[in-house]
Design a protein around this motif. Structure first.
Motif, mmCIF file in Angstrom:
data_model
loop_
_atom_site.group_PDB
_atom_site.id
_atom_site.type_symbol
_atom_site.label_atom_id
_atom_site.label_comp_id
_atom_site.label_asym_id
_atom_site.label_seq_id
_atom_site.Cartn_x
_atom_site.Cartn_y
_atom_site.Cartn_z
ATOM 1 N N GLY A 784 -6.557 149.449 -41.732
ATOM 2 C CA GLY A 784 -6.355 148.621 -42.614
ATOM 3 C C GLY A 784 -5.811 147.706 -42.048
ATOM 4 O O GLY A 784 -6.843 146.624 -43.394
ATOM 5 N N GLU A 785 -5.166 147.147 -41.547
ATOM 6 C CA GLU A 785 -4.745 145.913 -41.483
ATOM 7 C C GLU A 785 -5.610 144.737 -40.505
ATOM 8 O O GLU A 785 -6.166 143.461 -40.666
ATOM 9 N N TRP A 786 -6.267 145.563 -39.524
ATOM 10 C CA TRP A 786 -7.390 144.815 -38.964
ATOM 11 C C TRP A 786 -8.427 144.830 -39.979
ATOM 12 O O TRP A 786 -8.660 142.978 -40.318
ATOM 13 N N LEU A 787 -9.109 145.249 -41.130
ATOM 14 C CA LEU A 787 -9.963 144.904 -42.038
ATOM 15 C C LEU A 787 -9.669 144.015 -42.900
ATOM 16 O O LEU A 787 -10.341 142.996 -43.658
ATOM 17 N N LEU A 788 -8.550 144.011 -43.186
ATOM 18 C CA LEU A 788 -7.454 143.168 -44.264
ATOM 19 C C LEU A 788 -7.737 141.607 -43.639
ATOM 20 O O LEU A 788 -8.361 140.318 -43.915
ATOM 21 N N ARG A 789 -8.131 141.314 -42.053
ATOM 22 C CA ARG A 789 -7.613 140.446 -41.602
ATOM 23 C C ARG A 789 -9.408 139.450 -41.312
ATOM 24 O O ARG A 789 -9.234 138.442 -41.575
ATOM 25 N N LYS A 790 -9.841 140.779 -41.063
ATOM 26 C CA LYS A 790 -10.655 140.108 -41.137
ATOM 27 C C LYS A 790 -11.976 139.794 -41.998
ATOM 28 O O LYS A 790 -12.276 138.738 -42.704
ATOM 29 N N ARG A 791 -11.302 140.758 -43.355
ATOM 30 C CA ARG A 791 -11.881 140.581 -44.479
ATOM 31 C C ARG A 791 -11.221 138.598 -44.655
ATOM 32 O O ARG A 791 -12.054 137.759 -45.514
ATOM 33 N N GLY A 792 -9.966 138.982 -44.677
ATOM 34 C CA GLY A 792 -9.533 137.041 -45.165
ATOM 35 C C GLY A 792 -9.347 135.913 -44.227
ATOM 36 O O GLY A 792 -8.852 135.073 -43.902
ATOM 37 N N GLY A 793 -10.970 136.428 -42.901
ATOM 38 C CA GLY A 793 -10.664 135.740 -41.927
ATOM 39 C C GLY A 793 -9.881 135.296 -41.182
ATOM 40 O O GLY A 793 -9.362 133.384 -40.959
ATOM 41 N N MET A 794 -9.227 136.127 -40.950
ATOM 42 C CA MET A 794 -7.982 135.924 -39.512
ATOM 43 C C MET A 794 -7.878 136.180 -38.502
ATOM 44 O O MET A 794 -6.856 136.662 -37.897
ATOM 45 N N LEU A 795 -8.956 136.620 -38.372
ATOM 46 C CA LEU A 795 -9.118 137.092 -37.091
ATOM 47 C C LEU A 795 -9.687 135.708 -35.595
ATOM 48 O O LEU A 795 -11.121 135.061 -36.627
#
Length: 795
Positions: A784-795
């Motif tokens: 869940g954290e990885w998906l949220l970071r990806k969605r927020g452009g934080m990767l």
């Protein structure tokens, strides 16, 4: 942990075990990998680190988005720490709590209370439906347990325990399926009610078992041991509230009693006999009891009184008066009738023996001048006839000898009762029973004459009455042998002022109201009215220093000495073996009741001389039976009061228990009485007792004065039948429960607490730290954290 948390733990971690949550409890166990402060430090440090990283993150996302990511990362840290603790779930199999059903089976529960109105109709209909013909307390209790299916309604919630609580706490026999048959065959016949002790025994048997509550069905009557309130304190400490159903009626059992009968054991024909006794009544509020006096084996009512009873429990001192009209030895009976509803008639009667005589009383009348009091007394003593005579012919009641000091020498030759000189020898003086000394001049009496009068009182036990005068008595008697006989200090006697223009009103003292000489009326109220009616008293000296043994019988109503005490009119004291009275005024000759007063006074003073003889003494207890702890009242009366000890503590009684040790008891003189000694003993154990007079030794008595009585171990189950709802309410309140009447008892089932489950078996531990649910939660948080970071452009 509470039950809700237990169920959640089982649902989340135990999988299929959640289906068995009913009857199960659990606890969490773990092994800490380090000290607790290390875990706290890691959580705080990790949380600060994660928050600072996301705070510095170069992103245009809003703060709440970063906070959500930070929270997920911190949750991962916490989950790892949780798994490192190696938590496991320790389950326990449980059982339902106990519910105690206690039914009182003492004898009082068999009582059928008088019921009326709507209450009676409701109770009888419910009992009839349950198959019981009478509405006894016992049947009411069984109706609730059996007729209304309490067992079926309660056994699904509790493990039921059944007990009897009569004289002890006893378990019902058989299994719960057999209880209906057991109770149907049982009877309420236990001889004592030890409710407090019985409940305490039950709590001891319940030790180690959780008790949700105790349901008690009883009338609340305790005859022995601890009270229910005492047992309620134990129940509160054990966490077992009392739910009490009160059975029966609070109305006390109707009973009337008479005891402590006291009357003069010897009297003359025509004397007032005052029968004093204690009347008691219970359960008779608003009713009227009839108290009667009669002779044994004779139905004729001699005196009676109707008593209106205002309270449910009453005790009153009462008196009936009767004047015997014939001589003889009689047994008198005081009887009380309370009505047909009275159960116990054993205490409705009291008896007393009285000797009635009609001997002529020998009176010596001495005065200096023929003043009015002298003339009236001389005429009375000369002409008064006996009410009855043995010969059937008129006989004089008094044998009078009169000495008038100022009379002519020929006076004694002209008057048949007159004598010229005072008796010179002891033999001559001792033949008299009573001496009446008016305003006699002591100069005409030699010292030997005065000493003889002193001996007449002290040694013979004769009676003397002084009548004050304005010339000689008592003013010139200081320093004479007669000074010791006066009930006051002669040197402090003050002559009265000149005769008043208005009469001095008279008041009887408390002692005078019951004193035989003063009973000039048909009853006490009539006597008081007649003394209050005196309007002829114009002359009264003042005596400020009464001797310690002096007793005041009558006083002036509105005249007081410097100390504020009423000025006495009539006094008496006991000297040696005799009685001495002092009348402080010679104005009573004007009073219409002068003659009855003097006749009774002379008879009172003569009783010891004429009736004493070798009668000895009697010893009596106020009752034949006592409850344990009740005071046993003993009374010794000397028939010849000259033989009564001079000391107020001069009588000793020996009490012996059957087959036991002896005990000496000192009796004290009764106030206002010379011949009566009393004592109360409260600490005798149960048993049969015999008591007798040990001191003084009555060598001339025909037999030893003795009595017997018994101390009962209990009050008796049927002695007190009023249901004690007050005690039941108190006990229920103290234990944290509730009180119900029979009509309210159906509400009890809804009010019972659930109670605490009992752990009966420990099951195998269930690991929690490696649960697939925790693993799934861990993976879900990472993804869940990885998906949220990806969605927020934080990767």
């Amino acid at each position: 942990m509470n039950e809700t948390f237990d169920r959640w733990i089982y649902w989340f971690f135990a999988g299929d075990a959640a289906e068995q949550a009913d009857g199960l409890q659990s606890s969490l166990q773990w092994i800490a990998p380090w000290a607790p402060w290390g875990t706290i430090a890691i959580l705080i440090g990790g949380g600060v680190l994660v928050a600072s990283i996301y705070y510095r993150e170069r992103s245009t996302k809003q703060a709440w988005f970063k906070a959500t990511l930070a929270a997920m990362r911190i949750a991962l840290v916490a989950l790892i720490l949780f798994m490192l603790y190696g938590l496991s779930l320790r389950p326990y199999r449980t059982d339902t709590p106990d519910l105690v059903l206690a039914l009182d089976d003492s004898q009082s529960m068999s009582h059928i209370d008088p019921l009326s109105g709507e209450e009676a109709s409701q109770i009888k209909s419910r009992l009839s439906a349950a198959g019981y013909a009478d509405a006894s307390r016992w049947n009411q209790g069984r109706t609730l347990l059996l007729g209304e299916d309490w067992f079926d309604q309660l056994q699904s919630r509790y493990r039921l325990k059944g007990y009897y609580v009569g004289d002890s706490g006893r378990a019902w026999s058989g299994d719960i399926e057999q209880w209906p048959e057991t109770l149907q065959l049982a009877e309420a016949n236990r001889p004592a009610s030890r409710l407090g002790d019985s409940l305490t025994e039950i709590f001891q048997q319940q030790r180690g078992r959780p008790t949700a509550a105790v349901v008690l069905l009883t009338d609340g009557i305790t005859t022995e041991g601890k009270s229910l309130s005492d047992a309620a304190v134990v129940a509160r400490r054990r966490g077992a509230p009392l739910f009490v159903v009160g059975l029966g009626s609070r109305q006390r059992q109707l009973n009337a009693s008479v005891e402590d009968l006291d009357v003069e054991r010897a009297a003359f024909v025509g004397d007032p006999l005052n029968f004093k006794f204690r009347f008691g009544a219970t359960g008779m509020a608003g009713k009227t009891a009839k108290v009667t006096l009669r002779k044994k084996d004779d139905p004729e009512i001699l005196a009676e009184k109707n008593v209106t009873i205002s309270t449910d429990e009453m005790t009153r001192q009462m008196e009936l008066q009767f004047r015997p009209t014939e001589k003889g030895d009689f047994t008198f009976i005081i009887d009380v009738e309370a009505g047909d509803d009275e159960v116990d008639l054993s205490d409705n009667q009291a008896t007393a023996q009285v000797a009635v005589r009609d001997d002529a009383i020998k009176v010596l009348l001495v005065d200096s001048q023929p003043r009015f009091e002298y003339r009236y007394l001389k005429t009375l003593f000369e002409r008064q006839l006996k009410p009855v005579s043995a010969s059937g012919q008129p006989e004089n009641a008094f044998d009078l000898t009169a000495i008038l000091q100022d009379s002519d020498m020929e006076y004694s030759d002209q008057d048949a009762v007159a004598e010229r000189v005072f008796p010179a020898s002891q033999e001559e003086l001792f033949q008299f029973d009573v001496i009446v000394i008016g305003d006699a001049n002591p100069a005409f009496l030699s010292r030997s004459n005065l000493e003889l009068v002193n001996k007449f009182v002290v040694e013979k036990g004769g009676g003397v009455i002084f009548v004050a005068g304005d010339q000689y008595l008592p003013w010139l008697y200081g320093g004479t042998p007669l000074a010791a006989l006066f009930p006051f200090q002669l040197e402090n006697a003050q002559r009265p002022a000149p005769p008043l223009s208005s009469s001095i009103p008279v008041k009887l003292s408390n002692l005078g109201v019951t004193s035989p000489p003063l009973q000039v009326g048909a009853n006490t109220s009539d006597t008081l009215r007649r003394w209050d009616s005196i309007e002829q008293l114009y002359w009264l000296p003042e005596f400020t220093s009464l001797k310690s043994g002096a007793q005041v019988l009558a006083t002036a109503r509105d005249r007081f000495d410097p100390q504020g005490d009423p000025i006495p009119l009539l006094m008496q004291q006991f000297v040696g073996g005799g009685k001495v009275m002092f009348l402080a005024s010679d104005d009573l000759w004007r009073w219409e009741h002068h003659d009855p007063f003097w006749m009774q006074t002379v008879r009172y003073l003569a009783r010891a001389s004429v009736l004493g003889g070798g009668w000895g003494a009697e010893l009596a207890a106020s009752r034949n039976e006592y409850e344990r702890g009740e005071p046993v009242r003993l009374r010794v009366r000397f028939f010849d009061d000259r033989k009564a000890p001079t000391s107020d503590q001069g009588v000793t009684v020996m009490i012996e228990q059957a087959g036991g040790r002896q005990r000496r008891v000192s009796l004290a003189r009764s106030s206002g009485s010379r011949d009566t000694f009393e004592a109360a003993i409260s600490d005798l154990p149960e048993g049969e007792y015999r008591a007798w007079i040990a001191e003084p030794v009555m060598s001339d008595a025909p037999e030893q004065a003795a009595t017997r009585f018994r101390i009962e171990a209990t009050a008796g189950e049927m002695a007190r039948l009023a249901a004690d709802f007050g005690e039941l309410r108190t006990a229920a309140s103290v234990a944290g429960g509730t009180f119900y009447t029979f009509a309210e008892a159906t509400q009890l089932l809804n009010d019972l607490p659930e109670g605490r489950q009992v752990r009966i078996e420990t099951l195998s531990p269930i690991p929690v730290w490696n649960s697939w649910k925790l693993a799934t939660l861990f993976i879900s948080l990472i993804i869940g954290e990885w998906l949220l970071r990806k969605r927020g452009g934080m990767l």
